[in-house]
Structure formats: structure tokens, C-alpha cells
Motif scaffolding. Sequence first.
Motif, short mmCIF file in Angstrom:
data_model
loop_
_atom_site.label_atom_id
_atom_site.label_comp_id
_atom_site.label_asym_id
_atom_site.label_seq_id
_atom_site.Cartn_x
_atom_site.Cartn_y
_atom_site.Cartn_z
N ILE A 1 1.94 2.27 -4.06
CA ILE A 1 0.98 2.28 -5.16
C ILE A 1 1.14 3.56 -5.97
N ASP B 1 0.81 -1.22 0.00
CA ASP B 1 0.00 0.00 0.00
C ASP B 1 0.85 1.27 0.00
N ARG C 1 -5.07 -9.50 -0.22
CA ARG C 1 -4.72 -8.40 0.66
C ARG C 1 -3.80 -8.89 1.77
#
Length: 750
Positions: free
Chosen positions: A161, A158, A240
Motif C-alpha cells: 500500500i 497490505d 479483504r
Amino acid sequence: MHMNKVGMGVSEPSAAKFSVERIILDKTNLDEVAGWQSEIQGPSLKEKIRDSVRCSVGRVWIWILTWIPVLSWIPCYSIQENALGDLVSGVSVGIMHLPQGMAYALLASVPPVFGLYTSFYPVLVYFIFGTSRHISIGTFAVISIMIGSVSERLAPDDYFIINGTNGSVIVDTESRDELRVKVAAATTLLCGIFQILLGLIRFGFVVTYLSEPLVRGYTTGAATHVIISQLKYMFGLSPRRFTGPLQLLYTLLDLGSLLPQTHVPTLVVSLVSLTVLIIVKEINSCYSHRLPLPIPIELMVIISVTLVSHYIDLRDVNGVDVVGEIPNGLSPPTVPEMSLFSSIVGDAFAVAVVGYAINISLGKTFALKHGYKVDSNQELVALGLSNTIGGFFQCYSVTSSMSRSLVQESTGGKTQIASVISAIIVLITVLKLGPLFEELPKAVLSTIVFVNLKGMFMQCRDIPALWRRNRVDLLVWLVTFFCTILLNLDLGLVASISFSLLTVIFRTQCPRYSLLGRVPGTELYLETDSYKEAKEISGITIFRSSATIYYANAELYQEALLEKSEINVPKLRKLKRMKEEEEKKRQTKKEDKQSGILRELANKMMVSLKNVSDRRHGTDCERIINDNGIATVTHSNINWGFQSEQDSENAEKHSIILDFTAVSFIDTVTLNTLTNIFRDFAEVDVTVYLAGCQVCVAEQLERGGFFSGSVTKSQLFPSIHDAVLYCLSKSKRDLASSEFSQDMPCITRL
């Protein structure tokens, strides 16, 4: 000595028999006979300091050999005896290093080339400082996944990105991998520092708190984490990332929801590779005694699939994820990011402890098999230096590998020269052959991880074995396994160690309390519940606890003693007090008789006593007037509450012997408890003795002021038999009436 058959129904045709004649020994007599040394003179603090700083050529050389063990054996290395075995073993292990290094790098969440670095630098460091001859240092699945959990936590996808073309969102893998390498190197450096410090302060015994069931349950649980972490590569999915407790379950649920999106070409590559690996691995296992070397199937699969991937272009045409760029040569040393230490200190310590536990357990196994010694503290230092130096070369934490170590030992490896040869093979690959593996699919590396974890999952066979042997150890294994799965690797380790220590406390808090009886014709005293021939001695209670006594179970010990001895101290104390009051009344009456008390006064006293007695006890009183006119009182049916058969027997008990053979130390609470036991039983005319005290226990009792006042050293005996003989010789009535009187002379018969 006679060679005669021993009595009591012993079936051996010729059993040795001998006897010893001596006096009954208590602590005082024993000190005199055995020559007690009240103070053992040791070196003073000044002498210790002087000896520690004294320097000579011999002491310096011994110090060097202690800290650099390679110097002690390399000059004596026999080329004729060891060279061939080490060469074959080194080549075999080196071939295993290549696929495992790249595969386990994926577990550590770093590019595969760093797995090759990890298979080179630490191996050379351990060669110099290690003491085991057979273990193979390098990448290991459990340690790799622990490093990977730290890397992914501090450098998740994350954070990297970026916006791609056509509004798509992609991950900057180059920047992500760069940060993850820094995190892994910093964790490895801090882990090595912990291990070195623990080794320098001689803290190698810390591994004793990691029992074998705990380690095996932990590694099995960690292997489950490894399997789950590799499923995304085998199915070509991007689940995830979850953190914290239950992350494994959340990851599984997420993978299940993504299964319809499975990348079919990647799955095909995974299934074909997995099938080939399993079949050939089974052939290696079944025909290991016939094959001179195990078939290097991992390397063969890597080469084959790499060639296929290159010629049919799996990455560009079919979208299969591959290893990517592998730089030629070795990277220069760099200082790890020490600013990360505050975020990784707990993880680094967990990796240090687990890595050392695996390393020393495997090292001691081979040392015991081949008859040499492994220094646990030096192993800490060697492993710590391997990790510390490796951290500067962007390696991640290492320990010994079970699969590679077994190959190194089974193929004839005799010394760590085999590890040097394996490191040379890795070096050649890094310098010249690295770019050849750029087209290797990551799914193949995942299947290699899968197959190599078979040994860890085979540890599940411990469950039925532990069920038969020791169910507490089974509970430790299961709790460790489920804590590792549910609470993650770091919290799982803490919870597992805590639970393991609680089982130790529980065992000492709930020991087995038993009464001992003598086996006729011997000096043996065994549990009456377990041995039907063991008979209790009339008037004497012999009490034993299976565990040492300390603050956590001292009160339980006292309660069990009261219960087992069946001596109701409060009731007997009350009875004794009543008897004393009765005696005092009789004395008062005798004095009244001498002073010529009037008959009417005596009658009034009698009537008053009768009323009180009738109200309290419902008993009958009679008034008898003798010729001299003096009244006396006769109680015909007074019920004191102590006239049962059991209490009559208790009233005859005169001695209690506490078996202290299991006691290894005395703390303040135990000392106070013993003082209370001796005092309470003395109030009801029961004498307590100690038997089988170790020297350190006797010294602690004396330093605590236990032998003062009513308790003397004459109540301390070196054996139960001495204490029993002393009790019987002291009570002539019991000695004459006891059924053992003819069988237990004061001559000790062994």
C-alpha cells in the motif's frame, strides 16, 4: 469328469461334477505331498550389488528408454496413422490453452502472461519424459488456487500500500505481482523436487492412499474455493483477504457486505460472457457426435470482448479492470528465491501430492481405455521435471487438465505430438499476439473459469451413487469436501487423508465375525446367518473373521470367539477343577478304606461335610453305611451352575476351527493372542485348529515359536474341510452320532 446335474436343488440343466480322493492333509502332510521348500534361495547381497553396477550397452539403452520414454515410441511414430489426428487434436487443445492459461493465472494470483508460460515449457518437458499418450499437461484450476493461496499469503496487498494523489491509498500492483511470481516459481520448484525424489525412490504407490472418493471430494471442495475467489472479478469488488480456517466463509460474508458497491459495467460484461459461454458449451455437449470439433467459444469470447473493450475503451471510460501489459517474447530463465523454501515447504508438498494424484488418475483412465500402461513412478519423475524446469522459467505448478485431456482424446489425438502442437500455438501467441489481449477484461477470464468448473461440480452426483454403493466412501467424500471448504486446501487435505486412514482402521477393528456351517453334499462352509442350508457340525465350531487380525483387533477377535462359540471357558475351567478335586477326594476315601478308618471318624467327616454343603449349596446329603462299616457320601441335588441345556451342549464341543483365509500377516500381539486361545481352550478339553493359512502366515507362526510345546503343525490344515474331517475321524463318538456321519466320508468330495 461327468456332465451331470448337481443335487441340492441346483437349477442349472447341465453342471459339471467331479470328485477327488486323497488323504486328510495337515501342515506336516501337506509339506511332504506338495514338496515344501524351506528356504527359497535368492540372490545374495553381493550378487545384487554386482548386478546393479554391471554395465553393458544393452543395459544402458534399457535404462535410457526407461527414463526418457519418448525415445521408445518416437522412432516408431506412424505419420500415416497418427499425424492427422494429432494435428487436429493439438490445434484444438492449443486454442483451449490460451484462455485457460490466462484465466487460471488469476487463480494463481500472477499476471496472465505467466499462465501462457505455464502452458508452454512444462508441456514440452512432459512430452519427453511422460508415459501417458492422451493427457494434456498445463494449468489446472485446483492447483492454481493452491498456488494462489501461497502467493497471497506471502505477498498480500497490505504489504504494498502506497499513498496516492489527494491522500488516496493505492496498491503497488507491479511490486506485488513481482513478489507473487517469485513465490509461485519457488513453490513450483520445490514441488517438482519433491515429485522427483518420490519418483526416484519408487514412491508412486503413495497415490493409493488418496482414494477416488477423497480425490473427487477434494477437487469439488477446491472448485468451491475457485468460484469464491473469482466473484471479486465478476462483481468488480475488492474484499479483504482472510487466512486460516473458515476463510471461505469470512470471504463470502465480506463479499455480501460489499454487494451494494458492485461495479455495474464489470457485472454486465460478466453476465453477457457467462450467458454466451454456457449456451455454446451446452451446444457442444449436446451435439458433440455431430460436430467434427467443439466450437472454441472461450477463444471467440476473448477475441470479441477484447475488440469491444478496445473500441469503446472499457478501462478508461467505464473503469473495467483489464489484463494490462503483456510483454512480447519469452522471459530468460532465472533461479527462484530459494530463501522462501522454509515458508512454503508444507504447501509445496501438498501441491506435489494433489497434482500427482490428479495426473495419475486421469492417465490411468485413458491408458485402461486404450490398452497401454502408464508407469506411476515415471509419471512422478516426468511431472517433477516439468515443475522443476518450469520453476526456472517463472511458471507455476502444473498437472493434467480433465477438460483439455478429454478434448485431446476425443478429437483424435494418439500421442503426445498433439501436446507439442498445442505448445507451438501458445508459443506463437506469446511471441506475436500477446499485446493484442491487453484490453481483455479480467471478468471474462473469471467467467471462463466458472464454466470450466462445471465438470467438478457435477461430481456432486457421486453422493446418491455412493449412498447406494458404499456409505463409508460417501462419508469420506463428504468429510473431505467440508474439511476442504472449512479448513482451507492444505489443512483440508491433511484432515481428509487422516480421516480416510481412520476409516480403514475402523473397518479392520470392527470386522464381521461369523460361524460357518457346511452345505450338505459339498465341501463348502458358509455363514450360518446368511445361508439357511449351512448347518453347524455337532461338536465343532468353525469361526471366521472378515478382516486380518493384528494388534488393533486381536483382543476383539478373542472376545468374539468366546461369544460366538458359547463356550464359557472360566466356568468350564472351574467345573473341571471341581471334578478333579472330587476325584482326589474319592481317591483319598479309597485309601482310607484300605487303611481301615474307624466308623466314628467317618461319621464325623460326614457330618462336617453335610454342614459345609448345606451352607454353600443348600443340598441334601445322605450317610450310607455299608456292610464293611465304611461311610460314603451321596449328593442328591447338588447344583453346580452348569446344568442348563446350553451348558450341556457346550460340554460336548470338542473342536474349534479358526478360518485364517483372510489373515495376511501375524504380528506379536496376534501371536500372543493365538497362544492364549489355544491354551485356554485346551484347559477345558477343546482342541483349536487353524485352517486356510497362507504360506507367509505359517512361516511367521513358526518363526514366532508358535509350534512349540502343546501346539503342533498337526493342528494346521490347508482347508476347513480337511480340519473338519480330521476332527470327525478323531472323535468316533461324534462321527457315529453326527447327522453328517453318512454324508461326510474321509474322501473329500468337491
